[in-house]
Design a protein around this motif. Structure first.
Motif, short mmCIF file in Angstrom:
data_model
loop_
_atom_site.label_atom_id
_atom_site.label_comp_id
_atom_site.label_asym_id
_atom_site.label_seq_id
_atom_site.Cartn_x
_atom_site.Cartn_y
_atom_site.Cartn_z
N HIS A 153 0.82 -1.20 0.00
CA HIS A 153 0.00 0.00 0.00
C HIS A 153 0.87 1.26 0.00
O HIS A 153 2.06 1.21 0.35
CB HIS A 153 -0.91 0.04 1.23
N GLN A 192 -1.30 8.65 -0.07
CA GLN A 192 -1.24 9.88 -0.85
C GLN A 192 -1.75 11.03 0.01
O GLN A 192 -2.80 10.93 0.62
CB GLN A 192 -2.09 9.74 -2.11
N TYR A 244 -3.94 3.75 -0.52
CA TYR A 244 -4.28 3.03 -1.74
C TYR A 244 -3.52 1.70 -1.79
O TYR A 244 -2.46 1.55 -1.18
CB TYR A 244 -3.89 3.84 -2.98
N LEU A 264 -1.27 -0.79 -3.91
CA LEU A 264 -0.32 -0.62 -4.99
C LEU A 264 -0.71 -1.37 -6.26
O LEU A 264 -0.54 -0.88 -7.37
CB LEU A 264 1.07 -1.11 -4.55
N THR A 267 -4.35 0.47 -7.32
CA THR A 267 -4.62 1.85 -6.88
C THR A 267 -6.06 2.07 -6.40
O THR A 267 -6.64 3.13 -6.58
CB THR A 267 -4.29 2.87 -8.00
#
Length: 274
Positions: A20, A23, A38, A40, A43
């Motif tokens: 993860h 952001q 999020y 990986l 997303t």
């Protein structure tokens, strides 16, 4: 030996796959605005979302799993009191709104669909903590229908002029003979009211056009009938239909422009003998 173990631990941690990422967004003046986790691989939102006031206090907190909300979501006023609280349990969403002083404003539940569908009774409170309104939502097919409303004064008494509701009363006379009294308080003042009942109606009334129904005109918004029943419970499904025709204005050639007001109030109830 200590140094060897430390080096091995660093190697293990560095080899652990990162799944993860977080952001972050910021206000134009540099303060943290939000952060969200999020996954990986695709997303999708998968973790905690947080939003902050410019002064740094937590404003919102939402938990996501596979891009969908789960569990408890909360929103705060700047003073730290709850503004909104929502909990998702299976197919149901329980939601509450609050005044800025922390007093409960509204509470109700939804079917967890897209979009969510209101279901059952919603309660509305004044800042004085007294109940103002109870509003019932009825599920019709895949939609929510605003069904009944009970309005209350500060003295907790129902104000009938601002309410729409029905009452069923079943009284045993002798053996299997019962008096059934049905009363209805319409939403539209001075409207005509019909009672429509159907034996084979399903719970969400989606087959209303396909089953046989009986229609009864309710004089003075009340109906009293004598029934012969084998069971002390009577399961009724149907709806009240209120309608009123109003003259809006006159147009050319002495024609009239009319407006029809109507309201449907559904019921699916078991009435017990009193």
């Amino acid at each position: 030996m200590k140094y060897l173990l430390f080096i091995v631990a660093l190697i293990v941690l560095s080899c652990k796959k990162k799944t993860h990422f977080i952001q972050r967004h910021y206000y134009e003046t540099g303060e943290l605005f939000s952060e969200i986790t999020y996954r990986l691989s695709d997303t999708l939102k998968d973790g905690v979302f947080k939003e902050f006031f410019k002064e740094g206090q937590l404003k919102k907190k939402i938990i996501f799993k596979n891009d969908k909300r789960i569990g408890l979501s909360i929103e705060f006023f700047k003073n730290g009191n709850y503004k909104f609280k929502e909990e998702r349990r299976g197919d149901t969403i329980y939601a509450s709104h609050f005044y800025d002083n922390g007093v409960l404003s509204t509470e109700g539940k939804f079917i967890n669909s897209s979009p969510p569908i209101e279901i059952g009774w919603f309660k509305f409170y004044r800042k004085t903590r007294t109940l103002s309104d109870s509003v019932e939502y009825f599920k019709l097919g895949n939609k929510s229908h605003l069904n009944r409303r009970l309005h209350y004064g500060e003295d907790k008494k129902n104000i009938e002029d601002s309410s729409c509701f029905y009452k069923f009363h079943l009284k045993q006379i002798k053996d299997s003979i019962y008096d059934y009294t049905i009363s209805y308080k319409p939403r539209i003042k001075d409207s005509n009211v019909l009672l429509i009942v159907g034996k084979d109606l399903n719970d969400n009334f989606s087959n209303i056009k396909d089953v046989k129904t009986d229609t009864i005109f309710m004089k003075n918004k009340n109906l009293k009938t004598r029934l012969i029943l084998k069971n002390p419970y009577k399961h009724l499904k149907g709806f009240f239909y209120e309608h009123k025709t109003e003259i809006r204005d006159t147009i050319e050639n002495d024609s009239l422009r009319m407006r029809i007001k109507e309201k449907f109030t559904y019921f699916n109830t078991l009435t017990k003998v009193n």
